[in-house]
Write a protein that holds these residues in place. Sequence first.
Motif, PDB file in Angstrom:
ATOM      1  N   LEU A  19       0.830  -1.208   0.000  1.00  0.00           N
ATOM      2  CA  LEU A  19       0.000   0.000   0.000  1.00  0.00           C
ATOM      3  C   LEU A  19       0.862   1.255   0.000  1.00  0.00           C
ATOM      4  CD1 LEU A  19      -2.859  -0.934   2.520  1.00  0.00           C
ATOM      5  CD2 LEU A  19      -3.041  -0.660   0.048  1.00  0.00           C
ATOM      6  N   THR A  22       2.226   1.688  -3.641  1.00  0.00           N
ATOM      7  CA  THR A  22       1.228   2.193  -4.591  1.00  0.00           C
ATOM      8  C   THR A  22       0.819   3.625  -4.249  1.00  0.00           C
ATOM      9  OG1 THR A  22      -0.574   1.184  -3.316  1.00  0.00           O
ATOM     10  CG2 THR A  22       0.329  -0.089  -5.142  1.00  0.00           C
ATOM     11  N   SER A  75      -4.588  -3.285  -3.599  1.00  0.00           N
ATOM     12  CA  SER A  75      -4.815  -2.014  -4.294  1.00  0.00           C
ATOM     13  C   SER A  75      -5.554  -2.210  -5.603  1.00  0.00           C
ATOM     14  CB  SER A  75      -3.473  -1.308  -4.558  1.00  0.00           C
ATOM     15  OG  SER A  75      -2.856  -0.901  -3.355  1.00  0.00           O
ATOM     16  N   LYS A  76      -5.179  -3.248  -6.362  1.00  0.00           N
ATOM     17  CA  LYS A  76      -5.827  -3.434  -7.673  1.00  0.00           C
ATOM     18  C   LYS A  76      -7.099  -4.262  -7.579  1.00  0.00           C
ATOM     19  CE  LYS A  76      -3.102  -7.437  -9.216  1.00  0.00           C
ATOM     20  NZ  LYS A  76      -2.176  -7.930 -10.271  1.00  0.00           N
ATOM     21  N   LEU A  79      -9.337  -1.736  -3.437  1.00  0.00           N
ATOM     22  CA  LEU A  79      -9.318  -0.278  -3.619  1.00  0.00           C
ATOM     23  C   LEU A  79      -9.935   0.118  -4.952  1.00  0.00           C
ATOM     24  CD1 LEU A  79      -5.871   0.922  -2.203  1.00  0.00           C
ATOM     25  CD2 LEU A  79      -8.067   0.623  -1.044  1.00  0.00           C
ATOM     26  N   LEU A 298      -7.778   6.510  -4.779  1.00  0.00           N
ATOM     27  CA  LEU A 298      -8.023   5.072  -4.815  1.00  0.00           C
ATOM     28  C   LEU A 298      -7.817   4.507  -6.225  1.00  0.00           C
ATOM     29  CD1 LEU A 298     -11.225   4.732  -2.575  1.00  0.00           C
ATOM     30  CD2 LEU A 298      -8.862   4.180  -1.960  1.00  0.00           C
ATOM     31  N   MET A 301      -4.106   4.648  -7.179  1.00  0.00           N
ATOM     32  CA  MET A 301      -3.354   3.561  -6.545  1.00  0.00           C
ATOM     33  C   MET A 301      -3.614   2.234  -7.251  1.00  0.00           C
ATOM     34  SD  MET A 301      -3.755   4.534  -2.482  1.00  0.00           S
ATOM     35  CE  MET A 301      -2.872   3.057  -1.906  1.00  0.00           C
ATOM     36  N   ALA A 302      -4.854   2.011  -7.683  1.00  0.00           N
ATOM     37  CA  ALA A 302      -5.173   0.780  -8.415  1.00  0.00           C
ATOM     38  C   ALA A 302      -4.418   0.723  -9.730  1.00  0.00           C
ATOM     39  CB  ALA A 302      -6.678   0.699  -8.659  1.00  0.00           C
ATOM     40  N   ALA A 305      -0.819  -0.093  -9.092  1.00  0.00           N
ATOM     41  CA  ALA A 305      -0.661  -1.518  -8.814  1.00  0.00           C
ATOM     42  C   ALA A 305      -0.671  -2.339 -10.103  1.00  0.00           C
ATOM     43  CB  ALA A 305      -1.767  -1.988  -7.874  1.00  0.00           C
TER      44      ALA A 305
END
Length: 349
Positions: A19, A22, A75-76, A79, A298, A301-302, A305
């Motif tokens: 986390l 990312t 994350s992927k 999130l 969010l 970050m995805a 990732a």
Amino acid sequence: MSAVARSRPSPLFRLLPGLGLTLAVAALAVLVGNAGWGRSLGFSPLTLAIVLGMVLGNTVYPPLSRTCEAGVTFSKGTLLRAGIILYGFRLTWQQLLGVGAQGLLSAVFMLGSTFLLACLLGRWLRLDRQSAVLIGAGSSICGAAAVLATEPVVKAKAGQVTVAVATVVIFGTLSIFLYPAMNALHLWPFAGPAFGVYIGSSVHEVAQVVAAGKAVSASVADVAVTTKLIRVMLLAPFLLLLSAWWNGQAAASTAGNPRQPIPVPWFAFGFIAAALFNSLRLLPDSAVSLLLNVDTWLLTMAMAALGLTTHLSTLRQAGLKPLVLGGLLMVWLVVGGGLFQWGLAALHL
């Protein structure tokens, strides 16, 4: 309690390294995306995050993957779904009603026709179904965000998602320069608000719609963004229909096997609920703005990732077929979208 149990890290602790990574990539992407030159080029934080993630994923990330894998996967996955739900706070039903029949018809027609064409052309090109669907969703709805939202429905691999995102970003970026040029050269027999509807119904990403619209005029940009948001609003019913069709195909291919439960994209219902709640205007603008900022983080970050878990060999293996599909869809968006808009203008709709 045994020594082994005491030494085993908690689930939350195992997520922290990934986390943190990312989040760091997302922070850099947001910083660059919000810079003046980044906005002018239409490069959203989502686009930048996957590029930065790929650079790190093919250089410094492999030695760290064992430590960061849990957080990157979170994350992927989790999130991403949370980000799609919060994406609904960008919309209200008042916006849908405000743009009128012209914008609604254009958005629905371009979404349906572009996605159907993507499926047909993907089969003709012998491209795998997941990639064709992802590129079709990104081209017909809202670029990278639509690709991300479609990924859980078709259970695509990280490499397929990355290729799809790269494809829609390339052709969406071209749109930023193409549409203002067409307006300046008067290539279509319509202008003003009608040209705004044209941009909003056929350009890939929201950021690219803003950039292309503002290059024409502020009023055209307003209409373009509103029309684009209608396409975004259609994301939820699209996901539900896609889920029913995709799982129906899977069930047909496994006839005779034990019946499996049909997965439902519940985050699509969350997306609808968020849009409906936002339409009631119960939250102050500051709270909605905060939710949208959280949503950007969010989703970014995805994307980071996804970039981290994509290897360059995957892009090489994909070859030219995704680019050919994206290019053909771009031609349809420009030509088909213009012809449809010209027809609406001729009918005085």
